[in-house]
Design a protein around this motif. Structure first.
Motif: not given
Ligand code: SF4
Length: 60
Positions: A10, A13, A16, A52
């Protein structure tokens, strides 16, 4: 539908968390985690996982 999130991958970002806020949340270290009680429907849980950018979430 149970998502398994690899916090080593992770990058924090937030995609999710934005897409399925009743399933994923940030922990104190800025990494996403799966909530104990999942409140989103399956399609929403999957959408968060599929979006993701580093494939940190696998659906089991
Ligand atoms: Fe992390 Fe969620 Fe971004 Fe994937 S989508 S990198 S699990 S914060």
């Amino acid at each position: 539908m149970t998502p398994v999130l690899d916090q080593e991958k992770c990058i924090g970002c937030g995609v999710c968390v934005a897409l399925a806020p009743k399933t994923y949340r940030f922990n104190d270290e800025g990494k996403a985690e799966v909530m104990a009680e999942i409140g989103d429907d399956d399609a929403t849980v999957k959408s968060g996982a599929d979006s993701c950018p580093v494939q940190a979430i696998v659906i089991e």
